[in-house]
Design an enzyme around this catalytic site. Structure first.
Site: not given
Ligand code: THU
Length: 138
Positions: A51, A62, A96, A64
């Site tokens: 992140n 984020c 995400c 991901e």
């Protein structure tokens, strides 16, 4: 219906190790909640992500999505598995989930704690049922 894609036990262990290691690179001075992700693609390559927060708050991204966008920008189009590491082994946020679904609705999702313990191994399809996917845009 997208078939589940299950990585080997060795691949899962490597993804967890990479996601936990990536937590150290998180830029999270505001939330103080570091997140690490490690994304395995069909090519066999693994992309780390963290992140990355921002003083203006909303531009933050984020872990991901960092990993997903790194992978796609390197030519990847098929995701096999992702490990996400946070304190408390949190699950990916809804945004995400949607981004990951685009490239791997059947992918495996591994939720790990900062000590590398695995809380849950599941699939993206289980986390985002009835997702809106590319094939719906006909
Ligand atoms: N965060 C992630 O990196 N992944 C998630 O799926 C949930 C939340 C980050 C965003 C923010 O930097 C911090 O965790 C607190 O929400």
């Amino acid at each position: 219906m997208t078939a589940a894609v299950v990585p080997t036990a060795d691949q899962q262990a490597e993804l967890v190790q990479r996601a936990v290691a990536a937590m150290d690179w998180a830029y999270a001075p505001y939330s103080k909640f570091p997140v690490g992700a490690a994304l395995l693609c069909a090519s066999g390559r693994i992309y780390d992500g963290v992140n990355v927060e921002n003083a203006a708050y909303s531009p933050g991204v984020c872990a991901e999505r960092t990993a997903a966008f790194k992978a796609v920008s390197e030519g990847e189009r098929e995701f096999v598995a992702v490990a996400v590491a946070t304190r408390g082994a949190g699950a990916p946020c809804g945004v995400c989930r949607q981004v990951l679904a685009e490239f791997g609705y059947g992918m495996t999702v591994i939720l790990a704690d900062a000590d590398s313990s695995v809380r849950l191994v599941t699939t993206l399809a289980a986390l985002l049922p009835e997702a809106f996917l590319p094939q719906h845009l006909v």
